[in-house]
Design a protein around this motif. Structure first.
Motif, PDB file in Angstrom:
ATOM      1  N   PHE A 231       0.839  -1.187   0.000  1.00  0.00           N
ATOM      2  CA  PHE A 231       0.000   0.000   0.000  1.00  0.00           C
ATOM      3  C   PHE A 231       0.876   1.239   0.000  1.00  0.00           C
ATOM      4  O   PHE A 231       2.011   1.223   0.493  1.00  0.00           O
ATOM      5  N   SER A 232       0.326   2.314  -0.534  1.00  0.00           N
ATOM      6  CA  SER A 232       0.958   3.620  -0.378  1.00  0.00           C
ATOM      7  C   SER A 232       0.876   4.033   1.088  1.00  0.00           C
ATOM      8  O   SER A 232      -0.159   3.829   1.742  1.00  0.00           O
ATOM      9  N   SER A 233       1.940   4.626   1.599  1.00  0.00           N
ATOM     10  CA  SER A 233       1.907   5.109   2.983  1.00  0.00           C
ATOM     11  C   SER A 233       0.878   6.220   3.157  1.00  0.00           C
ATOM     12  O   SER A 233       0.437   6.492   4.270  1.00  0.00           O
ATOM     13  N   ALA A 234       0.473   6.855   2.045  1.00  0.00           N
ATOM     14  CA  ALA A 234      -0.580   7.868   2.113  1.00  0.00           C
ATOM     15  C   ALA A 234      -1.964   7.229   2.106  1.00  0.00           C
ATOM     16  O   ALA A 234      -2.895   7.747   2.735  1.00  0.00           O
ATOM     17  N   GLU A 235      -2.118   6.111   1.402  1.00  0.00           N
ATOM     18  CA  GLU A 235      -3.429   5.475   1.256  1.00  0.00           C
ATOM     19  C   GLU A 235      -3.744   4.483   2.372  1.00  0.00           C
ATOM     20  O   GLU A 235      -4.907   4.156   2.592  1.00  0.00           O
ATOM     21  N   VAL A 236      -2.720   3.988   3.060  1.00  0.00           N
ATOM     22  CA  VAL A 236      -2.944   2.902   4.010  1.00  0.00           C
ATOM     23  C   VAL A 236      -3.869   3.310   5.152  1.00  0.00           C
ATOM     24  O   VAL A 236      -4.563   2.466   5.736  1.00  0.00           O
ATOM     25  N   ALA A 237      -3.914   4.606   5.462  1.00  0.00           N
ATOM     26  CA  ALA A 237      -4.797   5.073   6.535  1.00  0.00           C
ATOM     27  C   ALA A 237      -6.258   5.071   6.122  1.00  0.00           C
ATOM     28  O   ALA A 237      -7.147   5.194   6.970  1.00  0.00           O
ATOM     29  N   HIS A 238      -6.530   4.915   4.822  1.00  0.00           N
ATOM     30  CA  HIS A 238      -7.905   4.925   4.319  1.00  0.00           C
ATOM     31  C   HIS A 238      -8.495   3.516   4.356  1.00  0.00           C
ATOM     32  O   HIS A 238      -9.007   3.021   3.347  1.00  0.00           O
ATOM     33  N   GLY A 239      -8.406   2.873   5.498  1.00  0.00           N
ATOM     34  CA  GLY A 239      -9.011   1.561   5.662  1.00  0.00           C
ATOM     35  C   GLY A 239      -8.051   0.451   6.031  1.00  0.00           C
ATOM     36  O   GLY A 239      -8.224  -0.195   7.077  1.00  0.00           O
TER      37      GLY A 239
END
Length: 340
Positions: A231-239
């Motif tokens: 995952f992108s470290s930016a996207e991983v927080a989105h779920g």
């Protein structure tokens, strides 16, 4: 697997020498073509290389880049006439996967300029391409691709550097042999105790290292039967971050460019959840990492990303053996995957 991976620095250096004139002319032709966008065509590890090409093209050449799914051309025959005059970069180690060949043929009928980035310059995919860029990795017998992937990344970097006339990137390529040799010698075995008994994990990257994370996750699945997801470290927080709890491993492949923004805060979130963070590209005083993997920091961000997968391959083999697997011959896999 290790023997072939360690050949990559020398192979990449030789590739740049052999391809110098060819890639210079290809870059000139593509500048003159001035396409509205570029498309990539690939599967497996080559599709991770295609994602690396997308980063290079969009960030360094300013050209929007899309991933053309092979089935669109090979099964649906739905390639758009808008492909006329558009470069289609088809990436394949073998150049023999039937669906890639069929999709490339279909795109060429629609007027696409097919560029084959292949290890086998005599392959069917190379034969139908207008521009062929050999990666010169040499014979690769391990089912898990290593040196061919590294050499493909170098070839794509070379092409984009010439295409965009990026002097900094071209200068950085002169150091690729030394950078990759140092990366091949880096000891990442400290991660093995944290991964030996793991059943699932995340691999994080961003910018130039997101495709590297994707390749690392794929190799962990292939060689260690470890369910790893990139995952992108930016996207991983989105779920996806909700999946990580106490003791779960998270491998972080830090970028060396502006994509590092926010990474420390994200790792602090993982640390607060009790995750076992394994970080490459971040010193101990910058990241809340339980395990820090050595990585050279004084190099171009693109080369730093390629260096991370070079270092990772040795870890992948060591871990596979520690988990009782055979990294050279993973079950249910073949060197040429004949997807239809």
């Amino acid at each position: 697997m290790t023997q072939e991976a360690r050949e990559a620095p020398a192979r990449a250096t030789e590739q740049l020498r052999l391809n110098a004139d060819l890639v210079h002319e290809a870059g000139k032709r593509l500048r003159e073509l001035s396409p509205p966008f570029v498309a990539t065509l690939a599967r497996g590890s080559s599709d991770q290389a295609a994602a690396f090409a997308k980063y290079l093209l969009e960030v360094h050449a300013g050209i929007p880049t899309l991933s053309h799914a092979p089935s669109v051309g090979s099964l649906y025959h739905a390639t758009s006439p808008r492909f006329k005059g558009v470069p289609l970069i088809a990436i394949s180690q073998s150049g023999r996967s039937p669906d890639l060949i069929a999709a490339a043929e279909d795109a060429r009928r629609q007027g696409a300029v097919v560029i084959a980035v292949v290890n086998d310059a005599e392959s069917p995919l190379a034969q139908l391409a207008e521009i062929v860029i050999p990666v010169h990795a040499g014979a690769e017998t391990s089912v898990a691709a290593t040196k061919s992937f590294v050499c493909t990344l170098v070839a794509l970097t070379h092409l984009v550097a010439e295409w965009s006339e990026d002097s900094a990137l071209l200068a950085a390529l002169d150091t690729v042999g030394d950078v990759l040799e140092e990366a091949a010698n880096a000891d990442w075995s400290a991660a093995v105790p944290l991964l030996r008994d793991a059943e699932e994990m995340l691999v994080l990257g961003r910018g130039p290292t997101l495709p590297i994370a994707g390749e690392a996750a794929l190799k962990l699945k292939e060689t260690s039967s470890l369910h790893a997801e990139a995952f992108s470290s930016a996207e991983v927080a989105h779920g996806p971050m909700t999946l990580v709890g106490e003791g779960d491993p998270v491998l972080v492949l830090a970028p060396f460019d502006v994509a590092r923004t926010g990474l420390r805060e994200r790792l602090e979130d993982f640390a607060a959840r009790g995750a076992n963070i394994i970080a490459a590209g971040l010193p101990e005083d910058v990241a809340p990492a339980l395990t820090v993997l050595p990585l050279r920091s004084d190099t171009h961000p693109v080369l730093a990303a390629i260096a991370q997968i070079q270092s990772f391959y040795a870890l992948a083999e060591t871990l596979s053996l520690a988990r009782g697997r055979n990294p050279d011959n993973p079950p249910h896999l073949n060197k040429v995957t004949r997807t239809l």
